[in-house]
Design a protein around this motif. Structure first.
Motif, PDB file in Angstrom:
ATOM      1  N   VAL A  69       0.818  -1.206   0.000  1.00 33.75           N
ATOM      2  CA  VAL A  69       0.000   0.000   0.000  1.00 33.75           C
ATOM      3  C   VAL A  69       0.853   1.257   0.000  1.00 33.75           C
ATOM      4  O   VAL A  69       0.477   2.264  -0.618  1.00 33.75           O
ATOM      5  CB  VAL A  69      -0.966  -0.026   1.206  1.00 33.75           C
ATOM      6  N   ASP A  70       2.003   1.216   0.647  1.00 31.50           N
ATOM      7  CA  ASP A  70       2.867   2.396   0.682  1.00 31.50           C
ATOM      8  C   ASP A  70       3.325   2.787  -0.721  1.00 31.50           C
ATOM      9  O   ASP A  70       3.371   3.972  -1.064  1.00 31.50           O
ATOM     10  CB  ASP A  70       4.064   2.183   1.610  1.00 31.50           C
ATOM     11  N   ARG A  71       3.657   1.816  -1.556  1.00 23.53           N
ATOM     12  CA  ARG A  71       4.045   2.114  -2.942  1.00 23.53           C
ATOM     13  C   ARG A  71       2.858   2.667  -3.721  1.00 23.53           C
ATOM     14  O   ARG A  71       3.000   3.594  -4.512  1.00 23.53           O
ATOM     15  CB  ARG A  71       4.553   0.861  -3.640  1.00 23.53           C
ATOM     16  N   SER A  72       1.708   2.081  -3.508  1.00 21.57           N
ATOM     17  CA  SER A  72       0.509   2.543  -4.191  1.00 21.57           C
ATOM     18  C   SER A  72       0.187   3.985  -3.810  1.00 21.57           C
ATOM     19  O   SER A  72      -0.133   4.814  -4.669  1.00 21.57           O
ATOM     20  CB  SER A  72      -0.663   1.622  -3.854  1.00 21.57           C
ATOM     21  N   ILE A  73       0.293   4.279  -2.522  1.00 25.36           N
ATOM     22  CA  ILE A  73       0.042   5.650  -2.057  1.00 25.36           C
ATOM     23  C   ILE A  73       1.037   6.612  -2.692  1.00 25.36           C
ATOM     24  O   ILE A  73       0.658   7.692  -3.158  1.00 25.36           O
ATOM     25  CB  ILE A  73       0.123   5.721  -0.511  1.00 25.36           C
ATOM     26  N   ARG A  74       2.299   6.207  -2.758  1.00 25.03           N
ATOM     27  CA  ARG A  74       3.338   7.071  -3.347  1.00 25.03           C
ATOM     28  C   ARG A  74       3.041   7.355  -4.812  1.00 25.03           C
ATOM     29  O   ARG A  74       3.160   8.495  -5.278  1.00 25.03           O
ATOM     30  CB  ARG A  74       4.699   6.419  -3.165  1.00 25.03           C
ATOM     31  N   ILE A  75       2.635   6.333  -5.564  1.00 23.26           N
ATOM     32  CA  ILE A  75       2.319   6.521  -6.994  1.00 23.26           C
ATOM     33  C   ILE A  75       1.133   7.463  -7.148  1.00 23.26           C
ATOM     34  O   ILE A  75       1.168   8.397  -7.951  1.00 23.26           O
ATOM     35  CB  ILE A  75       2.029   5.172  -7.675  1.00 23.26           C
ATOM     36  N   HIS A  76       0.086   7.240  -6.359  1.00 28.08           N
ATOM     37  CA  HIS A  76      -1.109   8.075  -6.501  1.00 28.08           C
ATOM     38  C   HIS A  76      -0.866   9.510  -6.028  1.00 28.08           C
ATOM     39  O   HIS A  76      -1.392  10.452  -6.620  1.00 28.08           O
ATOM     40  CB  HIS A  76      -2.288   7.427  -5.774  1.00 28.08           C
ATOM     41  N   GLN A  77      -0.061   9.681  -4.989  1.00 26.30           N
ATOM     42  CA  GLN A  77       0.274  11.038  -4.556  1.00 26.30           C
ATOM     43  C   GLN A  77       1.110  11.752  -5.614  1.00 26.30           C
ATOM     44  O   GLN A  77       0.936  12.947  -5.854  1.00 26.30           O
ATOM     45  CB  GLN A  77       1.021  11.010  -3.222  1.00 26.30           C
ATOM     46  N   GLN A  90      -7.870  13.907 -11.915  1.00 30.72           N
ATOM     47  CA  GLN A  90      -7.609  14.237 -10.514  1.00 30.72           C
ATOM     48  C   GLN A  90      -8.611  13.540  -9.605  1.00 30.72           C
ATOM     49  O   GLN A  90      -8.248  12.983  -8.575  1.00 30.72           O
ATOM     50  CB  GLN A  90      -7.702  15.750 -10.277  1.00 30.72           C
ATOM     51  N   SER A  91      -9.859  13.566 -10.004  1.00 27.24           N
ATOM     52  CA  SER A  91     -10.911  12.919  -9.232  1.00 27.24           C
ATOM     53  C   SER A  91     -10.668  11.410  -9.132  1.00 27.24           C
ATOM     54  O   SER A  91     -10.804  10.811  -8.060  1.00 27.24           O
ATOM     55  CB  SER A  91     -12.268  13.197  -9.887  1.00 27.24           C
ATOM     56  N   THR A  92     -10.267  10.806 -10.230  1.00 25.62           N
ATOM     57  CA  THR A  92      -9.982   9.371 -10.251  1.00 25.62           C
ATOM     58  C   THR A  92      -8.803   9.031  -9.349  1.00 25.62           C
ATOM     59  O   THR A  92      -8.845   8.054  -8.601  1.00 25.62           O
ATOM     60  CB  THR A  92      -9.703   8.907 -11.694  1.00 25.62           C
ATOM     61  N   VAL A  93      -7.765   9.850  -9.393  1.00 23.41           N
ATOM     62  CA  VAL A  93      -6.588   9.610  -8.551  1.00 23.41           C
ATOM     63  C   VAL A  93      -6.943   9.774  -7.079  1.00 23.41           C
ATOM     64  O   VAL A  93      -6.519   8.982  -6.234  1.00 23.41           O
ATOM     65  CB  VAL A  93      -5.417  10.543  -8.944  1.00 23.41           C
ATOM     66  N   ARG A  94      -7.748  10.781  -6.760  1.00 22.20           N
ATOM     67  CA  ARG A  94      -8.152  10.980  -5.365  1.00 22.20           C
ATOM     68  C   ARG A  94      -8.974   9.797  -4.861  1.00 22.20           C
ATOM     69  O   ARG A  94      -8.826   9.375  -3.713  1.00 22.20           O
ATOM     70  CB  ARG A  94      -8.916  12.292  -5.210  1.00 22.20           C
ATOM     71  N   LEU A  95      -9.808   9.236  -5.721  1.00 24.22           N
ATOM     72  CA  LEU A  95     -10.578   8.052  -5.350  1.00 24.22           C
ATOM     73  C   LEU A  95      -9.650   6.866  -5.092  1.00 24.22           C
ATOM     74  O   LEU A  95      -9.800   6.147  -4.100  1.00 24.22           O
ATOM     75  CB  LEU A  95     -11.600   7.707  -6.434  1.00 24.22           C
ATOM     76  N   GLU A  96      -8.670   6.678  -5.965  1.00 27.27           N
ATOM     77  CA  GLU A  96      -7.707   5.589  -5.779  1.00 27.27           C
ATOM     78  C   GLU A  96      -6.875   5.796  -4.515  1.00 27.27           C
ATOM     79  O   GLU A  96      -6.582   4.840  -3.798  1.00 27.27           O
ATOM     80  CB  GLU A  96      -6.798   5.455  -7.003  1.00 27.27           C
ATOM     81  N   LEU A  97      -6.509   7.033  -4.240  1.00 31.10           N
ATOM     82  CA  LEU A  97      -5.749   7.335  -3.030  1.00 31.10           C
ATOM     83  C   LEU A  97      -6.593   7.051  -1.784  1.00 31.10           C
ATOM     84  O   LEU A  97      -6.089   6.505  -0.792  1.00 31.10           O
ATOM     85  CB  LEU A  97      -5.284   8.795  -3.056  1.00 31.10           C
ATOM     86  N   ALA A  98      -7.865   7.381  -1.837  1.00 33.91           N
ATOM     87  CA  ALA A  98      -8.768   7.077  -0.723  1.00 33.91           C
ATOM     88  C   ALA A  98      -8.870   5.570  -0.514  1.00 33.91           C
ATOM     89  O   ALA A  98      -8.900   5.091   0.625  1.00 33.91           O
ATOM     90  CB  ALA A  98     -10.150   7.672  -0.983  1.00 33.91           C
ATOM     91  N   ARG A  99      -8.901   4.815  -1.613  1.00 32.32           N
ATOM     92  CA  ARG A  99      -8.926   3.353  -1.499  1.00 32.32           C
ATOM     93  C   ARG A  99      -7.623   2.827  -0.889  1.00 32.32           C
ATOM     94  O   ARG A  99      -7.638   1.882  -0.109  1.00 32.32           O
ATOM     95  CB  ARG A  99      -9.157   2.730  -2.870  1.00 32.32           C
ATOM     96  N   ASP A 100      -6.501   3.460  -1.246  1.00 26.12           N
ATOM     97  CA  ASP A 100      -5.213   3.089  -0.645  1.00 26.12           C
ATOM     98  C   ASP A 100      -5.247   3.312   0.864  1.00 26.12           C
ATOM     99  O   ASP A 100      -4.839   2.447   1.639  1.00 26.12           O
ATOM    100  CB  ASP A 100      -4.069   3.915  -1.234  1.00 26.12           C
ATOM    101  N   TYR A 101      -5.718   4.490   1.270  1.00 24.37           N
ATOM    102  CA  TYR A 101      -5.793   4.809   2.693  1.00 24.37           C
ATOM    103  C   TYR A 101      -6.727   3.840   3.418  1.00 24.37           C
ATOM    104  O   TYR A 101      -6.438   3.414   4.535  1.00 24.37           O
ATOM    105  CB  TYR A 101      -6.272   6.248   2.905  1.00 24.37           C
TER     106      TYR A 101
END
Length: 188
Positions: A69-77, A90-101
């Motif tokens: 998850v840490d790598r996924s968060i880094r990519i999405h950030q 941007q909206s799609t990335v924020r959704l993916e980042l929320a899923r990472d969190y």
């Protein structure tokens, strides 16, 4: 006459950028089941643009599914920090980042992002509301779950059974604290 007019036309060349040697090395590593090396190489060689945006999203999702998850968060950030992506991206990335969190157990961060997305009108609004609902269920925040379920119902989602369960949970809590009037209202 035809030859003269054709000669005057500008020559149109393909605007497709040639893929580098590293890209094909990354694909080769991926096919040889050396996924870690392949993903690192592909991410390093691909610049973020509208053609490679989806590749980055897929890589982040792959990392999340593998438990990294840490790598996924880094990519999405990193994607979110790019100024050249559209509002939908941007909206799609924020959704993916929320899923990472959410996957990492950082419910407060996920909830904050999902609330922002739920307030916007767009393609990800309903998905954000559904993820918010799952967070409220985890936290046993039945009042917020009722409000979110009502928003989903207004969007045409079938949530009547869930909504009834949330009201029952609230009624049960009211009975435990001795507020029978409020419990009866919730049950109705």
């Amino acid at each position: 006459l035809l030859g003269k007019s054709e000669r005057k036309k500008p020559v149109v060349t393909d605007t497709v950028t040639p893929l580098g040697k590293e890209y094909f090395q990354g694909l080769n590593l991926l096919l040889n089941e050396k996924q870690d090396e392949a993903m690192e190489l592909l991410l390093k060689t691909l610049d973020v643009n509208r053609d490679t945006f989806d590749t980055y999203l897929v890589m982040g999702t792959l990392y999340r599914r593998r438990g990294e998850v840490d790598r996924s968060i880094r990519i999405h950030q990193d994607l979110l920090a790019r100024p050249n992506i559209s509002k939908l991206q941007q909206s799609t990335v924020r959704l993916e980042l929320a899923r990472d969190y959410l996957k990492a157990g950082l419910l407060d961060r996920s909830e904050r992002l999902l609330k922002e997305l739920a307030e916007e009108t767009g393609a990800n609004q309903v998905v954000a509301l559904e993820f918010l609902l799952s967070i409220y269920e985890l936290e046993n925040d039945w009042k917020a779950a009722v409000q979110t379920a009502e928003k989903l119902a207004a969007k045409g989602k079938q949530v009547a059974v869930n909504l009834a369960h949330y009201h029952c949970e609230q009624a049960q809590h009211c009975m435990q604290v001795g507020d029978l009037v409020e419990a009866r209202r919730e049950l109705k």
